[in-house]
Design a protein around this motif. Structure first.
Motif, mmCIF file in Angstrom:
data_model
loop_
_atom_site.group_PDB
_atom_site.id
_atom_site.type_symbol
_atom_site.label_atom_id
_atom_site.label_comp_id
_atom_site.label_asym_id
_atom_site.label_seq_id
_atom_site.Cartn_x
_atom_site.Cartn_y
_atom_site.Cartn_z
ATOM 1 N N TYR A 105 -20.853 4.924 0.695
ATOM 2 C CA TYR A 105 -20.688 4.790 -0.753
ATOM 3 C C TYR A 105 -22.052 4.669 -1.430
ATOM 4 O O TYR A 105 -22.313 5.303 -2.466
ATOM 5 N N LYS A 125 -11.501 6.969 -2.262
ATOM 6 C CA LYS A 125 -11.793 5.971 -3.290
ATOM 7 C C LYS A 125 -10.721 5.879 -4.362
ATOM 8 O O LYS A 125 -10.410 4.794 -4.840
ATOM 9 N N SER A 126 -10.161 7.015 -4.767
ATOM 10 C CA SER A 126 -9.155 6.997 -5.843
ATOM 11 C C SER A 126 -8.389 8.307 -5.852
ATOM 12 O O SER A 126 -8.857 9.305 -5.294
ATOM 13 N N PRO A 127 -7.227 8.322 -6.501
ATOM 14 C CA PRO A 127 -6.457 9.577 -6.608
ATOM 15 C C PRO A 127 -7.245 10.641 -7.356
ATOM 16 O O PRO A 127 -7.837 10.373 -8.393
ATOM 17 N N ASN A 171 -3.729 11.539 -2.196
ATOM 18 C CA ASN A 171 -4.475 12.780 -2.406
ATOM 19 C C ASN A 171 -4.005 13.922 -1.514
ATOM 20 O O ASN A 171 -4.270 15.086 -1.798
ATOM 21 N N TYR A 229 0.808 -1.219 0.000
ATOM 22 C CA TYR A 229 0.000 0.000 0.000
ATOM 23 C C TYR A 229 0.848 1.279 0.000
ATOM 24 O O TYR A 229 0.672 2.137 -0.867
ATOM 25 N N THR A 282 2.365 6.107 -7.124
ATOM 26 C CA THR A 282 1.302 6.864 -7.780
ATOM 27 C C THR A 282 1.588 8.360 -7.748
ATOM 28 O O THR A 282 1.369 9.070 -8.734
ATOM 29 N N GLN A 331 -14.414 10.933 -2.332
ATOM 30 C CA GLN A 331 -13.454 11.076 -3.426
ATOM 31 C C GLN A 331 -12.021 10.855 -2.935
ATOM 32 O O GLN A 331 -11.202 10.230 -3.614
ATOM 33 N N ASN A 335 -5.090 5.913 -0.457
ATOM 34 C CA ASN A 335 -5.607 6.980 -1.307
ATOM 35 C C ASN A 335 -5.539 8.346 -0.629
ATOM 36 O O ASN A 335 -5.309 9.361 -1.287
ATOM 37 N N LYS A 353 1.928 10.870 -10.982
ATOM 38 C CA LYS A 353 0.912 11.879 -11.227
ATOM 39 C C LYS A 353 1.316 13.297 -10.835
ATOM 40 O O LYS A 353 0.788 14.271 -11.379
ATOM 41 N N LYS A 379 -6.793 0.424 1.688
ATOM 42 C CA LYS A 379 -6.874 1.116 0.397
ATOM 43 C C LYS A 379 -7.261 2.579 0.603
ATOM 44 O O LYS A 379 -6.726 3.471 -0.062
#
Length: 373
Positions: free
Chosen positions: A248, A367-369, A217, A162, A169, A364, A213, A173, A209
């Motif tokens: 969610y 959940k994901s970048p 972020n 992780y 990541t 947000q 994230n 990015k 997870k």
């Protein structure tokens, strides 16, 4: 260098053979406070040249072994701390080895053999012998097998699966300047340390997870205040997995097809989910204030359940909350805890989101970048 691991039987045999006393000051030592001292320090194994020189000067011979009964003595913590890793002089070394340690060798081996024989024959020792030995076994087992090994495994999993992916990541990015200064970014370090602390207290992949994230972020998102990012970490720590899943669903109910199964789960566990929803409301993640029509429908459904119960027609959900003797006043108390679940069911079925702006941003983040830097 790894230190020699004494077995509980070895420790007890050395302790008993020396009359439960410190070999240096002669004071009695409780078994749990016993320390085994190396006359010639074990640290010499890290310096072979120095060890060979001392063996030659002290006339110890090539067969000398630092981890041997002739080099072990029982010690209290005070004497052991005073001695530390300093070798004794040749005369003191010879005295403690020849006059104190070696004469006890046969007795130590006899005690060891007796302990092992009794353990095999009786299953455990006499009470006076068994208690400290069992305590030592339990301590070693708990520390090594139930704490250190699993904790190390969990730490390594968090770092490899992780945390390393979060950094990767960010590297992919973020802008080159951000990546270059990452090691000097104090806020990033704070987020990583806090996320790691939370990760080591949790085993659920969903939370791990989410923590990954948030780390990503915390760097990629420049439009969110640092305090809010840290608050998101706290929320990941505080919320149960069921609450996160519920959040969610309430944010994007259209993503969930089997609405009937979801409804049955919520309605079948009304008390639990009413508490979950209350906490989500109190934390500002969801709000039902703009759904007056749906609220009326939910309250109306509660009234129908109550009326059905009065006529002896109990459905799956009303039976545990209503009885023929319940008055409308008591039903209103139930409404406050139950209507939120009924309302949530209605909103999910009608694909209506009830998350607040703060709640949507939190989702947000976990959940994901975001990738808005």
């Amino acid at each position: 260098m790894a230190k020699y691991q004494f077995s509980p039987i070895q420790r007890m045999a050395i302790w008993k053979a020396h009359k439960e006393k410190c070999a240096y000051c002669g004071e009695l030592i409780p078994f749990n406070d016993l320390e085994i001292d190396h006359i010639l320090p074990e640290s010499l194994l890290d310096n072979p040249e120095k060890l060979e020189k001392i063996k030659l000067e002290y006339g110890l011979g090539s067969e000398f072994d630092i981890n041997n009964y002739s080099n072990w003595l029982p010690s209290c913590s005070s004497c052991n701390n005073r001695k530390r890793n300093r070798p004794f002089s040749e005369s003191s070394t010879r005295f403690y080895r020849e006059m104190v340690a070696r004469p006890k060798y046969e007795e130590i081996k006899r005690i060891e053999q007796n302990l092992e024989t009794k353990m095999k024959k009786e299953g455990f020792l006499t009470k006076s012998q068994a208690i400290p030995l069992i305590e030592e076994y339990i301590k070693d087992f708990v520390v090594n097998n139930l704490i250190i090994s699993p904790a190390t495994k969990r730490r390594d999993q968090w770092i490899n699966e992780y945390l390393s992916k979060a950094v990767q990541t960010i590297a992919e990015k973020a802008t080159p300047s951000v990546v270059e200064n990452l090691s000097n970014n104090e806020f990033f370090l704070t987020v990583v340390i806090q996320a790691t602390s939370i990760a080591l207290r949790n085993h659920q992949k969903e939370k791990l997870k989410a923590l990954r994230n948030v780390i990503v972020n915390s760097i990629l998102s420049t439009s969110v205040d640092d305090d809010i990012k840290l608050l998101f970490l706290d929320l990941v720590d505080e919320l149960k997995i069921s609450q996160l899943c519920l959040l969610y669903m309430l944010d994007e109910p259209s993503n969930y097809r089997d609405k009937e199964a979801i409804s049955k789960n919520l309605e079948g566990n009304k008390y639990l989910y009413s508490q979950f929803l209350k906490q989500l409301i109190n934390k500002g993640l969801i709000s039902f204030e703009s759904f007056s029509k749906e609220i009326e429908e939910a309250v109306g459904q509660l009234e129908n359940n109550y009326n059905a119960s009065k006529h002896g027609r109990y459905d799956l959900f009303s039976v545990q909350y209503f009885s023929k003797e319940k008055t409308r006043d008591s039903m209103k108390v139930i409404e406050e805890t139950e209507k939120n679940v009924d309302l949530a069911v209605v909103l999910i079925k009608e694909n209506k989101s009830c998350t607040t702006e703060f709640g949507s941003l939190f989702i947000q983040f976990i959940k994901s970048p975001l990738g808005d830097s």
